[in-house]
Design a protein around this motif. Sequence first.
Motif, short mmCIF file in Angstrom:
data_model
loop_
_atom_site.label_atom_id
_atom_site.label_comp_id
_atom_site.label_asym_id
_atom_site.label_seq_id
_atom_site.Cartn_x
_atom_site.Cartn_y
_atom_site.Cartn_z
N ILE A 27 0.78 -1.28 -0.12
CA ILE A 27 -0.10 -0.19 0.05
C ILE A 27 0.83 1.31 -0.12
N SER A 28 0.82 2.02 -1.07
CA SER A 28 1.66 3.28 -1.21
C SER A 28 0.94 4.32 -0.35
N ASN A 29 -0.19 4.53 -0.73
CA ASN A 29 -0.85 5.62 -0.05
C ASN A 29 -2.42 5.26 -0.02
N ALA A 30 -3.18 5.29 1.00
CA ALA A 30 -4.58 4.98 0.80
C ALA A 30 -5.50 5.37 2.28
N THR A 31 -6.47 5.95 1.95
CA THR A 31 -7.23 6.28 3.06
C THR A 31 -8.74 5.35 2.94
N VAL A 32 -9.17 4.58 3.73
CA VAL A 32 -10.25 3.84 3.49
C VAL A 32 -11.29 4.09 4.51
N CYS A 33 -12.58 4.24 4.51
CA CYS A 33 -13.52 4.65 5.37
C CYS A 33 -14.60 3.33 5.60
N PHE A 34 -14.79 3.24 6.97
CA PHE A 34 -15.86 2.14 7.23
C PHE A 34 -17.04 2.58 7.76
N GLU A 35 -17.99 1.56 7.60
CA GLU A 35 -19.36 2.09 8.16
C GLU A 35 -19.77 0.79 9.18
N GLU A 36 -21.03 1.26 9.71
CA GLU A 36 -21.62 0.09 10.58
C GLU A 36 -22.10 -1.11 9.85
N LYS A 62 -7.47 -3.50 -5.36
CA LYS A 62 -6.81 -3.77 -6.48
C LYS A 62 -5.45 -3.18 -6.42
N ASN A 63 -4.32 -3.97 -6.24
CA ASN A 63 -2.97 -3.64 -6.14
C ASN A 63 -2.78 -2.32 -5.19
N GLY A 64 -3.28 -2.55 -4.10
CA GLY A 64 -2.82 -1.72 -2.83
C GLY A 64 -3.80 -0.47 -2.86
N THR A 65 -4.95 -0.71 -3.67
CA THR A 65 -5.98 0.86 -3.89
C THR A 65 -7.34 0.06 -3.44
N TYR A 66 -8.22 0.94 -3.02
CA TYR A 66 -9.36 0.65 -2.31
C TYR A 66 -10.43 1.44 -2.80
N GLN A 67 -11.49 1.04 -3.65
CA GLN A 67 -12.61 1.74 -4.25
C GLN A 67 -13.81 1.44 -3.67
N ILE A 88 -21.46 -4.92 7.51
CA ILE A 88 -20.50 -5.79 7.10
C ILE A 88 -19.60 -4.91 6.05
N ASN A 89 -18.56 -4.71 6.35
CA ASN A 89 -17.64 -4.03 5.37
C ASN A 89 -16.79 -5.10 4.51
N VAL A 90 -16.90 -5.37 3.23
CA VAL A 90 -16.36 -6.39 2.73
C VAL A 90 -15.15 -5.96 1.73
N LEU A 91 -13.91 -6.36 1.88
CA LEU A 91 -12.65 -5.95 1.04
C LEU A 91 -12.76 -7.21 0.24
N CYS A 92 -13.13 -6.87 -1.17
CA CYS A 92 -13.14 -8.03 -2.23
C CYS A 92 -11.97 -7.59 -3.25
N GLY A 93 -11.51 -8.48 -3.69
CA GLY A 93 -10.47 -8.72 -4.51
C GLY A 93 -9.68 -10.03 -4.74
N ASP A 94 -8.73 -9.98 -5.78
CA ASP A 94 -8.09 -11.32 -6.10
C ASP A 94 -6.84 -11.41 -4.88
N ASN A 95 -6.36 -12.51 -4.97
CA ASN A 95 -5.22 -12.58 -4.02
C ASN A 95 -4.03 -11.72 -4.30
N ALA A 96 -3.42 -11.35 -3.14
CA ALA A 96 -2.30 -10.49 -3.52
C ALA A 96 -2.51 -9.18 -3.80
N GLU A 97 -3.71 -8.77 -3.67
CA GLU A 97 -4.14 -7.16 -4.09
C GLU A 97 -3.96 -6.13 -3.04
N GLY A 98 -3.84 -6.80 -1.74
CA GLY A 98 -3.98 -5.97 -0.60
C GLY A 98 -5.03 -6.00 0.62
N LYS A 99 -5.85 -7.11 0.33
CA LYS A 99 -7.00 -7.09 1.33
C LYS A 99 -6.46 -7.47 2.76
N THR A 100 -5.56 -8.47 2.68
CA THR A 100 -5.07 -8.87 4.21
C THR A 100 -4.16 -7.74 4.55
N ASN A 101 -3.45 -7.16 3.90
CA ASN A 101 -2.66 -6.08 4.39
C ASN A 101 -3.24 -5.00 4.95
#
Length: 369
Positions: A14-23, A361-366, A25-38
């Motif tokens: 992750i180079s730079n990212a700001t991710v907001c969460f809500e009340e 995707k690749n350390g970015t979060y949309q 179930i927030n789901v981080l969805c993507g392929d393996n090695a994209e940055g979900k677990t990071n």
Amino acid sequence: MLARKITVSDFRNISNATVCFEEGINVLCGDNAEGKTNLLEAIYFASIGKSFRGNHTNEMIRFGQKESILSLDFRANGREQTISLCLGGGRVRAAEKNRVKIRRMSEIVGSFRAVLFCPEHLSLIKDGPAERRQFLDIAISAADPLYMGALQRYNRVLKQRNALIKTAEKDKDLFEATVDIWSRQLAHEGAYIAKSRQRYVENAAEYMKECFREMTGSREEPALLYLGVGGKEATDYSDSSKTEEILYQKLSQSHEREIAAGATLWGIHKDDVEVLLNGHPARSFCSQGQQRSLALALKIAEGELCKKDCGEYPVLLFDDVLSELDRGRREYLLKHIKGKQVIMTTCEKEGFEADHLIVVKNGTYQRME
């Protein structure tokens, strides 16, 4: 407890990212090695000051960079709060809570409470004692800041006592003159830790029984036994003074054996939690499915106990757990987490309903509406 936002720079991929969460179930969805677990790792690091992957701090810093910055905004006990961390030089270089500098990470532990469940936890029942001790340490520290301090002091004394034992044959006079001092300190800290662990195990057992019955629909009954201070049988450790004396006596009577082994043989660093099902050791007699149900029940109990001790549910972090569970256990888990804040990772969104979807995707979060 509610995670609001995390800001991350130069952490893993992750180079730079700001991710907001809500009340919900927030789901981080993507392929393996994209940055979900990071990202999940960064959130968890802000909770306990260490990674659930067990990596060295330098390995968390993005390749080619000298430091990593994490900042987590959250709500706890009705107050908006912030934890900020700077990682570098193989350690947490700087830490702040609500813009006030913190000298030790132990002062942050318990501020933002999160319960992590990852595929490795499904082996919690069949793994060795060290895994269950780590589970206890993390769970108890979230609710009891004094426990973390006692554990750190115990580990420092243990390290010093072990070093003394290793030099005993070369310097017998030094050993005999100082070993009693280290034994007394070790027994004192160990007594508090044993009492805390036993109390937690007894409380967790009640929640675990209820979870297991609801999950499996069977009459099978799980139980937990705390085997403390290196013993093989369950003992009452509620009286700290009595426990301290028991541990001190064991340490005092084992010098020859310890010198031969080159290490301290008695203490809470040797204890275990025995998991039983219908009176039989789950590690030996349960099927893999039963072991997974027990592990899941134990982690759910962790969240319930945190709520009981702290007055609000912790944030639940699930790292690709649903793919490891069969349909029945997955449905039970999804039913149980309704009404709580959850941040989970998955490669496939199908099979459950997400309140908030974040594509990775690749350390970015949309965020997807």
